[in-house]
Design a protein around this motif. Structure first.
Motif, PDB file in Angstrom:
ATOM      1  N   ASN A 143       8.619   2.846 -33.380  1.00  0.00           N
ATOM      2  CA  ASN A 143       7.678   2.118 -34.225  1.00  0.00           C
ATOM      3  C   ASN A 143       8.168   0.689 -34.433  1.00  0.00           C
ATOM      4  O   ASN A 143       9.296   0.341 -34.071  1.00  0.00           O
ATOM      5  CB  ASN A 143       7.524   2.834 -35.570  1.00  0.00           C
ATOM      6  N   ARG A 145       9.000  -2.266 -37.148  1.00  0.00           N
ATOM      7  CA  ARG A 145       9.292  -2.542 -38.539  1.00  0.00           C
ATOM      8  C   ARG A 145      10.003  -3.892 -38.657  1.00  0.00           C
ATOM      9  O   ARG A 145      10.463  -4.455 -37.674  1.00  0.00           O
ATOM     10  CB  ARG A 145      10.186  -1.444 -39.150  1.00  0.00           C
ATOM     11  N   PRO A 229       0.941   4.773 -41.114  1.00  0.00           N
ATOM     12  CA  PRO A 229       2.211   4.081 -40.885  1.00  0.00           C
ATOM     13  C   PRO A 229       2.669   4.067 -39.432  1.00  0.00           C
ATOM     14  O   PRO A 229       3.563   3.306 -39.070  1.00  0.00           O
ATOM     15  CB  PRO A 229       3.196   4.860 -41.766  1.00  0.00           C
ATOM     16  N   GLN A 258       0.502  -5.800 -41.906  1.00  0.00           N
ATOM     17  CA  GLN A 258       0.718  -4.609 -42.719  1.00  0.00           C
ATOM     18  C   GLN A 258       1.286  -3.496 -41.861  1.00  0.00           C
ATOM     19  O   GLN A 258       1.071  -3.446 -40.656  1.00  0.00           O
ATOM     20  CB  GLN A 258      -0.594  -4.141 -43.360  1.00  0.00           C
ATOM     21  N   ARG A 259       2.008  -2.582 -42.521  1.00  0.00           N
ATOM     22  CA  ARG A 259       2.621  -1.478 -41.789  1.00  0.00           C
ATOM     23  C   ARG A 259       1.623  -0.389 -41.417  1.00  0.00           C
ATOM     24  O   ARG A 259       1.992   0.591 -40.751  1.00  0.00           O
ATOM     25  CB  ARG A 259       3.756  -0.873 -42.625  1.00  0.00           C
ATOM     26  N   ASP A 260       0.375  -0.521 -41.836  1.00  0.00           N
ATOM     27  CA  ASP A 260      -0.621   0.499 -41.509  1.00  0.00           C
ATOM     28  C   ASP A 260      -1.820  -0.081 -40.764  1.00  0.00           C
ATOM     29  O   ASP A 260      -2.892   0.514 -40.746  1.00  0.00           O
ATOM     30  CB  ASP A 260      -1.098   1.205 -42.784  1.00  0.00           C
ATOM     31  N   ASP A 289       2.318  -3.194 -48.351  1.00  0.00           N
ATOM     32  CA  ASP A 289       2.992  -2.760 -47.128  1.00  0.00           C
ATOM     33  C   ASP A 289       3.175  -3.900 -46.144  1.00  0.00           C
ATOM     34  O   ASP A 289       2.969  -3.731 -44.934  1.00  0.00           O
ATOM     35  CB  ASP A 289       2.194  -1.626 -46.467  1.00  0.00           C
ATOM     36  N   LEU A 291       4.395  -6.473 -43.451  1.00  0.00           N
ATOM     37  CA  LEU A 291       5.302  -6.269 -42.327  1.00  0.00           C
ATOM     38  C   LEU A 291       5.861  -7.572 -41.770  1.00  0.00           C
ATOM     39  O   LEU A 291       7.067  -7.791 -41.777  1.00  0.00           O
ATOM     40  CB  LEU A 291       4.596  -5.481 -41.219  1.00  0.00           C
TER      41      LEU A 291
END
Length: 308
Positions: A143, A145, A229, A258-260, A289, A291
């Motif tokens: 993923n 991050r 996520p 955003q992380r989503d 959230d 990022l």
């Protein structure tokens, strides 16, 4: 001592969409209003509890768990708890828990969270750090991050790989409570190559549930609805970029605000860079959230940052 970060901060201030609309691109204002409307602000003038009261409820839940050795309230921040967890005879794990995100989703945003269930999920997401289940290759993902600066010891145990700008590729285990970062120690006898191959298979499986929403003629937002996520992970696949190329043959800017959510903006749009920056800044001020504050694009099969 092993340190964990359990923060998921949520700023409760939303900047009006019009404040981000450049006078030469007034069409963006409607798009920003559309995006804000999807957040769904609650109408209650006064939440039924304060941030500190929710924090105390989370602290009580943590103290009832046998692995929790210590829970301390941060005197300078009503949302923060500092925890120490027993780790099965190994070095104790310490870290912070921030309840602001849960508070915001309970009382600021319209997503119908159940309070008790939300508290329990937060408690369990903390405990999964030391109750990490057996590594199941069906639930491993690569993923994207925020790239955390680390020391030499972290570098020796971390599986993070620099990607571009302020983001990195991390390997995570998808648990019922949250995505948990993996370290080399978690792999056992498995090789990193084996884990990465499994992660690639798994995200392609999840992409069958990918939702594509055309926000405007020049912007598309993507989201894995039943596991948001994981959404940034799609950027690591050729299949995603084939979708982008089909929609925007002249290229696209990518924003990971955003992380989503993942969004792409048509590169040929006259206001592409301005729109990208405004959307990123809006998310950064909102703090949901968040990022990355960089704008990206893909060149020769690699993700790179864009000079504004």
């Amino acid at each position: 001592m092993q340190i964990i970060s359990l923060s998921a901060c949520l700023a409760l201030i939303l900047t009006p969409a019009a404040a981000y609309a450049d006078t030469t691109h007034q069409g963006n204002a409607d798009m920003f209003r559309t995006l804000l409307s999807k957040i769904g602000l609650r109408s209650e003038a006064q939440p039924p509890e304060t941030l500190a009261q929710l924090r105390d409820a989370v602290a009580a839940g943590l103290r009832s768990e046998p692995e929790v050795e210590e829970v301390a309230i941060d005197p300078g921040n009503p949302a923060i708890l500092r925890v120490r967890l027993a780790n099965g005879g190994r070095e104790a794990v310490t870290g912070t828990v921030d309840v602001t995100n849960v508070y915001g989703r309970l009382y600021t945003f319209r997503n119908d969270l159940d309070r008790e269930a939300a508290i329990e999920n937060l408690v369990q997401s903390v405990l999964v750090t030391v109750r990490k289940p057996e590594l199941d290759l069906q639930h491993v993902f690569a993923n994207i991050r925020f790239r955390q600066p680390g020391n030499e010891q972290d570098a020796a145990t971390s599986l993070a790989e620099e990607l571009a700008g302020d983001v990195a590729i991390v390997l995570q285990l998808d648990t019922p409570q949250s995505l948990v970062g993996l370290s080399r120690a978690d792999l056992g006898e498995r090789s990193i190559a084996e884990i990465r191959q499994a992660a690639q298979r798994n995200i392609l499986r999840e992409m069958s549930k990918l939702q594509e929403e055309r926000v405007s003629d020049h912007m598309i937002a993507y989201r894995i609805d039943d596991n948001p996520p994981l959404t940034p992970a799609i950027v690591l696949t050729d299949e995603f970029w084939a979708m982008v190329d089909k929609n925007f043959p002249d290229g696209a800017f990518l924003i990971l605000r955003q992380r989503d959510e993942v969004a792409v903006i048509d590169r040929k749009s006259p206001s592409a860079l301005i729109t990208s920056r405004q959307l990123i800044d809006m998310a950064k001020n909102r703090g949901v959230d968040f990022l990355s504050d960089r704008i990206f694009e893909r060149r020769d099969g690699r993700l790179v940052t864009v000079t504004e």
